[in-house]
Design a protein around this motif. Structure first.
Motif, PDB file in Angstrom:
ATOM      1  N   SER A 202       8.102 -12.723   4.982  1.00 32.82           N
ATOM      2  CA  SER A 202       8.075 -12.967   3.548  1.00 32.82           C
ATOM      3  C   SER A 202       6.848 -13.757   3.123  1.00 32.82           C
ATOM      4  O   SER A 202       6.289 -14.540   3.888  1.00 32.82           O
ATOM      5  CB  SER A 202       9.343 -13.734   3.139  1.00 32.82           C
ATOM      6  OG  SER A 202       9.283 -14.109   1.788  1.00 32.82           O
ATOM      7  N   LYS A 203       6.459 -13.565   1.845  1.00 32.62           N
ATOM      8  CA  LYS A 203       5.427 -14.410   1.248  1.00 32.62           C
ATOM      9  C   LYS A 203       5.984 -15.786   0.882  1.00 32.62           C
ATOM     10  O   LYS A 203       5.203 -16.709   0.612  1.00 32.62           O
ATOM     11  CB  LYS A 203       4.860 -13.745  -0.002  1.00 32.62           C
ATOM     12  CG  LYS A 203       4.039 -12.505   0.278  1.00 32.62           C
ATOM     13  CD  LYS A 203       3.340 -11.993  -0.963  1.00 32.62           C
ATOM     14  CE  LYS A 203       4.307 -11.401  -1.954  1.00 32.62           C
ATOM     15  NZ  LYS A 203       3.620 -10.810  -3.143  1.00 32.62           N
TER      16      LYS A 203
ATOM     17  N   GLU B 157       3.673  18.593  11.206  1.00 33.93           N
ATOM     18  CA  GLU B 157       4.831  19.403  11.594  1.00 33.93           C
ATOM     19  C   GLU B 157       6.100  18.579  11.741  1.00 33.93           C
ATOM     20  O   GLU B 157       7.187  19.139  11.897  1.00 33.93           O
ATOM     21  CB  GLU B 157       4.581  20.107  12.938  1.00 33.93           C
ATOM     22  CG  GLU B 157       3.399  21.046  12.954  1.00 33.93           C
ATOM     23  CD  GLU B 157       2.099  20.352  13.304  1.00 33.93           C
ATOM     24  OE1 GLU B 157       2.148  19.362  14.072  1.00 33.93           O
ATOM     25  OE2 GLU B 157       1.043  20.779  12.803  1.00 33.93           O
ATOM     26  N   ARG B 158       6.012  17.262  11.699  1.00 34.45           N
ATOM     27  CA  ARG B 158       7.148  16.405  12.033  1.00 34.45           C
ATOM     28  C   ARG B 158       7.550  15.577  10.816  1.00 34.45           C
ATOM     29  O   ARG B 158       6.707  15.034  10.100  1.00 34.45           O
ATOM     30  CB  ARG B 158       6.754  15.500  13.200  1.00 34.45           C
ATOM     31  CG  ARG B 158       7.832  14.567  13.685  1.00 34.45           C
ATOM     32  CD  ARG B 158       7.435  13.894  14.973  1.00 34.45           C
ATOM     33  NE  ARG B 158       7.418  14.833  16.095  1.00 34.45           N
ATOM     34  CZ  ARG B 158       7.403  14.464  17.365  1.00 34.45           C
ATOM     35  NH1 ARG B 158       7.399  13.180  17.670  1.00 34.45           N
ATOM     36  NH2 ARG B 158       7.386  15.365  18.322  1.00 34.45           N
ATOM     37  N   ASP B 159       8.879  15.477  10.589  1.00 35.46           N
ATOM     38  CA  ASP B 159       9.401  14.672   9.481  1.00 35.46           C
ATOM     39  C   ASP B 159       9.606  13.236   9.951  1.00 35.46           C
ATOM     40  O   ASP B 159      10.509  12.953  10.744  1.00 35.46           O
ATOM     41  CB  ASP B 159      10.728  15.248   8.986  1.00 35.46           C
ATOM     42  CG  ASP B 159      10.571  16.616   8.338  1.00 35.46           C
ATOM     43  OD1 ASP B 159       9.448  16.923   7.893  1.00 35.46           O
ATOM     44  OD2 ASP B 159      11.562  17.363   8.277  1.00 35.46           O
ATOM     45  N   VAL B 160       8.764  12.322   9.467  1.00 35.20           N
ATOM     46  CA  VAL B 160       8.814  10.909   9.849  1.00 35.20           C
ATOM     47  C   VAL B 160       8.770  10.058   8.586  1.00 35.20           C
ATOM     48  O   VAL B 160       7.981  10.326   7.673  1.00 35.20           O
ATOM     49  CB  VAL B 160       7.644  10.533  10.778  1.00 35.20           C
ATOM     50  CG1 VAL B 160       7.642   9.026  11.058  1.00 35.20           C
ATOM     51  CG2 VAL B 160       7.721  11.317  12.087  1.00 35.20           C
ATOM     52  N   ILE B 161       9.620   9.045   8.534  1.00 40.74           N
ATOM     53  CA  ILE B 161       9.637   8.111   7.415  1.00 40.74           C
ATOM     54  C   ILE B 161       9.617   6.692   7.976  1.00 40.74           C
ATOM     55  O   ILE B 161      10.340   6.379   8.925  1.00 40.74           O
ATOM     56  CB  ILE B 161      10.892   8.292   6.533  1.00 40.74           C
ATOM     57  CG1 ILE B 161      10.944   9.706   5.967  1.00 40.74           C
ATOM     58  CG2 ILE B 161      10.919   7.267   5.405  1.00 40.74           C
ATOM     59  CD1 ILE B 161      12.175   9.976   5.108  1.00 40.74           C
ATOM     60  N   VAL B 162       8.800   5.844   7.402  1.00 39.40           N
ATOM     61  CA  VAL B 162       8.782   4.409   7.703  1.00 39.40           C
ATOM     62  C   VAL B 162       9.107   3.689   6.402  1.00 39.40           C
ATOM     63  O   VAL B 162       8.456   3.923   5.379  1.00 39.40           O
ATOM     64  CB  VAL B 162       7.414   3.967   8.254  1.00 39.40           C
ATOM     65  CG1 VAL B 162       7.360   2.446   8.411  1.00 39.40           C
ATOM     66  CG2 VAL B 162       7.132   4.647   9.592  1.00 39.40           C
ATOM     67  N   LEU B 163      10.111   2.846   6.427  1.00 34.70           N
ATOM     68  CA  LEU B 163      10.560   2.224   5.184  1.00 34.70           C
ATOM     69  C   LEU B 163      11.034   0.797   5.436  1.00 34.70           C
ATOM     70  O   LEU B 163      11.224   0.373   6.573  1.00 34.70           O
ATOM     71  CB  LEU B 163      11.673   3.067   4.535  1.00 34.70           C
ATOM     72  CG  LEU B 163      12.830   3.579   5.403  1.00 34.70           C
ATOM     73  CD1 LEU B 163      13.786   2.470   5.788  1.00 34.70           C
ATOM     74  CD2 LEU B 163      13.571   4.693   4.699  1.00 34.70           C
ATOM     75  N   GLY B 164      11.200   0.051   4.345  1.00 34.97           N
ATOM     76  CA  GLY B 164      11.722  -1.297   4.475  1.00 34.97           C
ATOM     77  C   GLY B 164      11.133  -2.254   3.466  1.00 34.97           C
ATOM     78  O   GLY B 164      10.392  -1.877   2.552  1.00 34.97           O
ATOM     79  N   ASP B 165      11.475  -3.516   3.658  1.00 27.94           N
ATOM     80  CA  ASP B 165      10.953  -4.607   2.834  1.00 27.94           C
ATOM     81  C   ASP B 165       9.669  -5.084   3.492  1.00 27.94           C
ATOM     82  O   ASP B 165       9.694  -5.810   4.486  1.00 27.94           O
ATOM     83  CB  ASP B 165      11.995  -5.732   2.761  1.00 27.94           C
ATOM     84  CG  ASP B 165      11.540  -6.901   1.901  1.00 27.94           C
ATOM     85  OD1 ASP B 165      10.376  -6.899   1.448  1.00 27.94           O
ATOM     86  OD2 ASP B 165      12.336  -7.833   1.699  1.00 27.94           O
ATOM     87  N   MET B 166       8.527  -4.663   2.955  1.00 32.43           N
ATOM     88  CA  MET B 166       7.223  -5.003   3.527  1.00 32.43           C
ATOM     89  C   MET B 166       6.679  -6.309   2.963  1.00 32.43           C
ATOM     90  O   MET B 166       5.634  -6.791   3.374  1.00 32.43           O
ATOM     91  CB  MET B 166       6.222  -3.871   3.295  1.00 32.43           C
ATOM     92  CG  MET B 166       6.713  -2.511   3.754  1.00 32.43           C
ATOM     93  SD  MET B 166       7.327  -2.483   5.458  1.00 32.43           S
ATOM     94  CE  MET B 166       7.882  -0.785   5.600  1.00 32.43           C
TER      95      MET B 166
ATOM     96  N   LEU C 256       6.364  -4.262  -6.581  1.00 33.52           N
ATOM     97  CA  LEU C 256       6.909  -3.293  -5.635  1.00 33.52           C
ATOM     98  C   LEU C 256       6.570  -3.783  -4.236  1.00 33.52           C
ATOM     99  O   LEU C 256       5.452  -3.613  -3.765  1.00 33.52           O
ATOM    100  CB  LEU C 256       6.311  -1.909  -5.876  1.00 33.52           C
ATOM    101  CG  LEU C 256       6.898  -0.789  -5.006  1.00 33.52           C
ATOM    102  CD1 LEU C 256       8.360  -0.543  -5.357  1.00 33.52           C
ATOM    103  CD2 LEU C 256       6.089   0.507  -5.163  1.00 33.52           C
ATOM    104  N   ILE C 257       7.548  -4.417  -3.573  1.00 30.53           N
ATOM    105  CA  ILE C 257       7.313  -4.944  -2.227  1.00 30.53           C
ATOM    106  C   ILE C 257       8.159  -4.220  -1.181  1.00 30.53           C
ATOM    107  O   ILE C 257       8.016  -4.489   0.013  1.00 30.53           O
ATOM    108  CB  ILE C 257       7.562  -6.461  -2.152  1.00 30.53           C
ATOM    109  CG1 ILE C 257       9.035  -6.789  -2.432  1.00 30.53           C
ATOM    110  CG2 ILE C 257       6.635  -7.210  -3.097  1.00 30.53           C
ATOM    111  CD1 ILE C 257       9.382  -8.258  -2.158  1.00 30.53           C
TER     112      ILE C 257
END
Length: 326
Positions: free
Chosen positions: A147-148, A201-210, A270-271
């Motif tokens: 966190s900031k 070709e690949r379904d990849v998602i990276v997500l979260g509270d950055m 938007l964090i």
């Protein structure tokens, strides 16, 4: 399908640590408020942050209703909170890690001379899973970066949220940035593991509270090779060698008036982020924050300040969900 991320803000059993509800009634009210949002959002898969006990996630699933599959990281932070998933389809864990990426040295975390164990790992574990969809395998990683919000050594186990002077504030601001940069680099390494150079070709998602905005240096680390972005007019006119490794932040596809997930000191930011591989980026139907119905009350968020204890016992969350439909 709709995939999203949501910081649930201290989903903890009553009296179980810093930030936990003080009564059973407060806990039940919080779970009900979270469940109502998830029910309205109706995700196929939701990455979550700030979950303490497995029982709390079970209680949330019961409140939502229907069949869900869950996964939680084994690696919690000093308060016991961690990341996880709720999914409509069974999950297979690919990696649950908190070790810094290869070649990263320990970061300085405080005014101490020697690094401790905490300076060699991420604040909270990163969890990567895969699940089968009607269009093949979907691979997703969830994270919660440093966190900031700055805290300072206090008396005993208590932290201060105000510095003794501006020199201390500056130092601890630098320490937090060191850690968030190391964590973003570690998350990028996890993305490389999931992509395996096959993002077209690949379904990849990276997500979260950055814990930082789209253009912050730490957030930019996650994107991979520089190049096309979703808000550029010729984003997909031509392919290049970076497409196999690049992640695309969905932020430009979120309507500008809704492009925030938290309000801090009165400023909407938007964090929380969802980043997708090239194959998914080409198939985005819509993206947003709050609820897809765009109800007037979907993004009514409290404004938080430097003292997180003010939110203890309140229902819901101080974050809005961030989601993409593909």
């Amino acid at each position: 399908m709709l995939v999203g991320t949501w910081n649930l803000e201290n989903l903890m059993l009553p009296h179980s640590g810093d930030g936990a509800p003080g009564t059973e009634a407060e806990y039940e009210e919080k779970v009900a408020a979270l469940a109502s949002v998830i029910t309205a959002l109706d995700p196929a898969l939701l990455g979550v942050q700030e979950v303490r006990q497995e029982e709390t996630l079970d209680d949330l699933v019961k409140a939502i209703g229907g069949e869900w599959h869950t996964a939680l990281s084994r690696h919690a932070d000093h308060r016991g909170i961690r990341v996880g998933f709720l999914s409509r389809t069974p999950l297979r864990i690919r990696r649950d890690t908190h070790a810094f990426a290869d070649k990263l040295r320990p970061v300085q975390g405080d005014d101490g001379i020697e690094p401790d164990a905490h300076d060699k790992v991420t604040s909270r574990g990163f969890l990567a899973v895969e699940t089968d969809t009607g269009d093949g395998v979907l691979r997703v990683a969830v994270a919660h970066l440093k966190s900031k919000l700055l805290s300072y050594p206090g008396t005993g186990d208590r932290s201060r949220f105000q510095p003794h002077d501006e020199a201390e504030r500056a130092r601890f601001g630098a320490y937090a940035l060191y850690r968030r940069a190391a964590e973003a680099t570690t998350l990028r390494a996890l993305a490389d593991f999931l992509l395996e150079g096959a993002g077209t070709e690949r379904d990849v998602i990276v997500l979260g509270d950055m814990n930082d905005v789209v253009n912050a240096a730490t957030t930019q680390i996650l994107l991979g090779p520089p190049g096309s972005e979703l808000d550029k007019p010729h984003a997909f006119d031509r392919s290049d060698l970076g497409d196999a490794f690049r992640l695309w932040d969905i932020a430009p596809r979120i309507p500008e008036e809704r492009r925030f997930s938290r309000v801090s000191f009165g400023r909407a930011e938007l964090i929380d982020h969802v980043l997708v591989s090239h194959r998914l980026a080409r198939r985005i139907v819509e993206a947003g924050t709050g609820l897809p119905e765009h109800r007037d009350d979907a993004l009514v968020l409290p404004s938080v300040d430097e003292d997180p204890t003010k939110r203890v016992g309140t229902p819901g969350s101080d974050h809005a969900p961030v989601w993409v439909r593909v």
